[in-house]
Motif scaffolding. Structure first.
Motif, mmCIF file in Angstrom:
data_model
loop_
_atom_site.group_PDB
_atom_site.id
_atom_site.type_symbol
_atom_site.label_atom_id
_atom_site.label_comp_id
_atom_site.label_asym_id
_atom_site.label_seq_id
_atom_site.Cartn_x
_atom_site.Cartn_y
_atom_site.Cartn_z
ATOM 1 N N GLY A 159 0.802 -1.219 0.000
ATOM 2 C CA GLY A 159 0.000 0.000 0.000
ATOM 3 C C GLY A 159 0.829 1.261 0.000
ATOM 4 O O GLY A 159 0.416 2.283 0.559
ATOM 5 N N GLY A 160 2.026 1.193 -0.591
ATOM 6 C CA GLY A 160 2.905 2.352 -0.642
ATOM 7 C C GLY A 160 3.803 2.513 0.562
ATOM 8 O O GLY A 160 4.604 3.454 0.618
ATOM 9 N N VAL A 161 3.726 1.599 1.528
ATOM 10 C CA VAL A 161 4.527 1.681 2.753
ATOM 11 C C VAL A 161 5.507 0.508 2.786
ATOM 12 O O VAL A 161 5.122 -0.641 2.573
ATOM 13 C CB VAL A 161 3.633 1.654 4.006
ATOM 14 N N ASP A 162 6.783 0.799 3.074
ATOM 15 C CA ASP A 162 7.791 -0.257 3.148
ATOM 16 C C ASP A 162 7.406 -1.296 4.192
ATOM 17 O O ASP A 162 6.855 -0.969 5.257
ATOM 18 C CB ASP A 162 9.158 0.319 3.520
ATOM 19 N N VAL A 163 7.688 -2.560 3.877
ATOM 20 C CA VAL A 163 7.492 -3.644 4.846
ATOM 21 C C VAL A 163 8.825 -3.831 5.579
ATOM 22 O O VAL A 163 9.745 -4.461 5.044
ATOM 23 C CB VAL A 163 7.068 -4.944 4.147
ATOM 24 N N PRO A 164 8.985 -3.276 6.771
ATOM 25 C CA PRO A 164 10.302 -3.238 7.415
ATOM 26 C C PRO A 164 10.860 -4.612 7.752
ATOM 27 O O PRO A 164 12.071 -4.818 7.734
ATOM 28 C CB PRO A 164 10.058 -2.407 8.678
ATOM 29 N N GLY A 165 9.997 -5.574 8.066
ATOM 30 C CA GLY A 165 10.482 -6.894 8.427
ATOM 31 C C GLY A 165 11.246 -7.560 7.304
ATOM 32 O O GLY A 165 12.319 -8.147 7.519
ATOM 33 N N VAL A 166 10.731 -7.468 6.094
ATOM 34 C CA VAL A 166 11.391 -8.090 4.944
ATOM 35 C C VAL A 166 12.705 -7.377 4.648
ATOM 36 O O VAL A 166 13.747 -7.999 4.422
ATOM 37 C CB VAL A 166 10.471 -8.067 3.713
ATOM 38 N N MET A 167 12.669 -6.056 4.656
ATOM 39 C CA MET A 167 13.877 -5.289 4.343
ATOM 40 C C MET A 167 14.965 -5.511 5.381
ATOM 41 O O MET A 167 16.147 -5.631 5.043
ATOM 42 C CB MET A 167 13.535 -3.800 4.230
ATOM 43 N N SER A 168 14.596 -5.602 6.634
ATOM 44 C CA SER A 168 15.605 -5.824 7.674
ATOM 45 C C SER A 168 16.147 -7.247 7.600
ATOM 46 O O SER A 168 17.340 -7.474 7.872
ATOM 47 C CB SER A 168 15.024 -5.545 9.060
ATOM 48 N N THR A 169 15.313 -8.201 7.230
ATOM 49 C CA THR A 169 15.777 -9.582 7.058
ATOM 50 C C THR A 169 16.831 -9.649 5.967
ATOM 51 O O THR A 169 17.868 -10.311 6.115
ATOM 52 C CB THR A 169 14.610 -10.513 6.718
ATOM 53 N N ILE A 170 16.584 -8.959 4.868
ATOM 54 C CA ILE A 170 17.560 -8.926 3.778
ATOM 55 C C ILE A 170 18.848 -8.268 4.248
ATOM 56 O O ILE A 170 19.951 -8.790 4.042
ATOM 57 C CB ILE A 170 16.976 -8.184 2.559
ATOM 58 N N ALA A 171 18.735 -7.119 4.915
ATOM 59 C CA ALA A 171 19.922 -6.372 5.337
ATOM 60 C C ALA A 171 20.796 -7.158 6.303
ATOM 61 O O ALA A 171 22.030 -7.043 6.276
ATOM 62 C CB ALA A 171 19.505 -5.046 5.975
ATOM 63 N N THR A 172 20.167 -7.982 7.150
ATOM 64 C CA THR A 172 20.946 -8.727 8.142
ATOM 65 C C THR A 172 21.488 -10.037 7.592
ATOM 66 O O THR A 172 22.214 -10.747 8.305
ATOM 67 C CB THR A 172 20.089 -9.032 9.386
ATOM 68 N N ASN A 173 21.177 -10.369 6.348
ATOM 69 C CA ASN A 173 21.648 -11.620 5.753
ATOM 70 C C ASN A 173 22.602 -11.414 4.588
ATOM 71 O O ASN A 173 22.937 -12.375 3.884
ATOM 72 C CB ASN A 173 20.463 -12.470 5.298
ATOM 73 N N VAL A 174 23.050 -10.183 4.373
ATOM 74 C CA VAL A 174 24.008 -9.912 3.297
ATOM 75 C C VAL A 174 25.230 -9.209 3.881
ATOM 76 O O VAL A 174 25.162 -8.593 4.945
ATOM 77 C CB VAL A 174 23.382 -9.045 2.176
ATOM 78 N N ARG A 175 26.342 -9.296 3.161
ATOM 79 C CA ARG A 175 27.597 -8.725 3.655
ATOM 80 C C ARG A 175 27.714 -7.220 3.418
ATOM 81 O O ARG A 175 28.532 -6.560 4.043
ATOM 82 C CB ARG A 175 28.771 -9.445 2.988
ATOM 83 N N PHE A 176 26.912 -6.719 2.484
ATOM 84 C CA PHE A 176 26.996 -5.302 2.136
ATOM 85 C C PHE A 176 25.597 -4.683 2.242
ATOM 86 O O PHE A 176 24.964 -4.371 1.231
ATOM 87 C CB PHE A 176 27.556 -5.139 0.722
#
Length: 367
Positions: A159-176
Motif C-alpha cells: 500500500g505504498g509503505v515499506d514492509v520493514p520486516g522483509v527489508m531488515s531480514t535482507i539487510a541482516t543476511n548480506v555482507r553489504f
C-alpha cells in the motif's frame, strides 16, 4: 472483436511503451549503488499487461530476455489474482522460479488505474551479495542453501509503505547491507517510474485503445517472425557440446544437446537429452532455459524488432525436469549461465551453419 486502431496511433503507443521502458531503465542505472548495475548493466526492466505479456522491454542483459513475466505469473499462481493491490511492490529471487542464480533479484509490482489492474512493471538486477557461504557467490556450492538467501514471492512494499520486516531480514543476511539496500530502493523507484508511465499512457489513450493497439503490435510481431521461420527448410537440426565438468566432479563432462525442429512457421527447441542436474552449480531453472533459447531465436529471427508479447509465439521449448536445464531443489545454480549460454549461442546462425541438419524431410515425417 477487438476494435480497430489507426496505424498512426498504434505506432505512437508502440513508441510510448518503449520510451516508458527506457525511462525505467534510466531510473535504475542512475539510482543504483553498485557498478555491476550502473556500469556493467547486469539488469533488465519491462512493462507487462494485465495478462503478464510484455508491452515494452528496454535493452538489458540479453540472457534475461522475456522471462520477467515468469515472476508475476508465479506470484499469481501461488496467491491468486486477488493478491494484487495498488501500491504494492514484490520481490523474488528463487532460482527455480526466476531460473537464474539467487544474486539475480526480481522486483515487480501491479499497475492500477481507477482501481482496475492494467498491468505490471518489473525489473531484475544482480546484487553483489545475497549471503552465500562465500562473499559475492560460491564457486563450489553443491546445493541452493549454500548460495544465499532464497526468497519466494513476498511484499517489499504494501500500500505504498515499506514492509520493514522483509527489508531488515535482507539487510541482516548480506555482507553489504548499505549497497544492497541502495540497489533495492533503486529497483523500487524503477517500479514506481514504470507504474507512472503506464498510467499516463492509459489515461491519454484509454484502456480499450491501448489493448487494441497491443493486439495489433503483437500480431505484427508474430507475423514477421513466422515469415522468417517459414523460410527455413523444414527439418530437424541438432547441436551438441559439453562443459569439461560441473566444477565439483572434475572427471565428468556435462553434455548439452539441442534439437531444433522446424515445421512450417513453427519452431521447437528441445534440450531434454542434455545432462541430468549436476552436483556442481551449473544448473538452471526452466524459465531461464526458455529465456536462453529465446536469445538465440531472437538473434536469428527478429534481431531489430523490440521484444513484446507477440514475440516467441511461434516457438516452444521442451525441458526435462531434473536435468541441468530443469533444475529442482536443492540443485545448486550459482553458475547457471555456463550451460544456458551454450544453448543460446551455438545455433544462432547464419542458419544452418552452426547446426547439423539431420534430415531434409518435413519435421512431421517419421525419423
Amino acid at each position: 472483436m477487438s476494435q480497430k486502431v489507426d496505424p498512426v496511433v498504434v505506432e505512437i503507443i508502440r513508441n510510448a511503451l518503449a520510451a516508458a521502458a527506457d525511462d525505467m531503465n534510466a531510473t535504475l542505472i542512475r539510482s543504483a549503488y553498485t557498478p555491476i548495475i550502473y556500469e556493467c548493466g547486469d539488469c533488465v526492466v519491462a512493462l507487462l499487461d494485465d495478462q503478464h505479456q510484455v508491452l515494452g522491454q528496454s535493452a538489458g542483459l540479453p540472457i534475461f530476455l522475456g522471462n520477467l513475466e515468469t515472476c508475476t505469473k508465479a506470484t499469481e499462481e501461488q496467491f491468486g489474482r486477488e493478491v494484487w493491490r495498488p501500491g504494492d511492490v514484490w520481490i523474488l529471487n528463487d532460482s527455480y522460479l526466476g531460473g537464474t542464480h539467487l544474486n539475480d533479484v526480481t522486483i515487480f509490482g501491479p499497475v492500477f488505474v481507477d482501481e482496475e489492474l492494467v498491468g505490471f512493471t518489473a525489473t531484475r538486477a544482480h546484487w553483489i551479495d545475497v549471503g552465500s557461504k562465500d562473499p559475492g557467490g560460491s564457486m563450489d556450492s553443491v546445493n541452493i542453501f549454500q548460495e544465499g538467501l532464497r526468497l519466494g514471492p513476498q511484499k517489499l512494499v504494501e500500500g505504498g509503505v515499506d514492509v520493514p520486516g522483509v527489508m531488515s531480514t535482507i539487510a541482516t543476511n548480506v555482507r553489504f547491507p548499505y549497497q544492497t539496500s541502495g540497489d533495492m530502493h533503486a529497483m523500487i523507484a524503477t517500479i514506481k517510474m514504470g507504474q507512472a508511465r503506464l498510467e499516463e499512457i492509459v489515461r491519454r489513450w484509454g484502456l480499450d485503445t491501448l489493448r487494441a493497439a497491443r493486439d495489433e503490435i503483437f500480431a505484427q510481431t508474430e507475423a514477421l517472425e513466422r515469415e522468417v521461420i517459414a523460410a527455413i527448410p523444414d527439418g530437424v537440426y541438432t547441436a551438441e557440446g559439453c562443459l569439461d565438468n560441473d566444477g565439483i566432479d572434475l572427471d565428468t563432462p556435462v553434455p548439452v544437446r539441442l534439437t531444433i525442429t522446424v515445421s512450417g512457421s513453427d519452431i521447437d527447441f528441445d534440450v531434454r537429452d542434455s545432462a541430468d542436474q549436476t552436483v556442481g552449480p551449473v544448473n538452471c531453472g526452466v524459465s531461464q532455459t526458455v529465456s536462453a533459447c529465446r536469445v538465440g531465436y531472437k538473434l536469428l529471427v527478429s534481431p531489430d524488432v523490440p521484444g513484446n508479447g507477440g514475440s516467441f509465439r511461434p516457438m516452444t521449448v521442451q525441458v526435462r525436469e531434473g536435468s541441468v536445464f530443469g533444475a529442482v531443489a536443492p540443485a545448486a545454480c550459482q553458475w547457471y549461465f555456463s550451460t544456458s549460454a551454450c544453448s543460446s549461442t551455438w545455433w544462432r546462425g547464419p542458419w544452418p551453419r552452426r547446426c547439423r541438419r539431420r534430415s531434409r524431410a518435413p519435421a512431421t515425417a517419421t525419423r
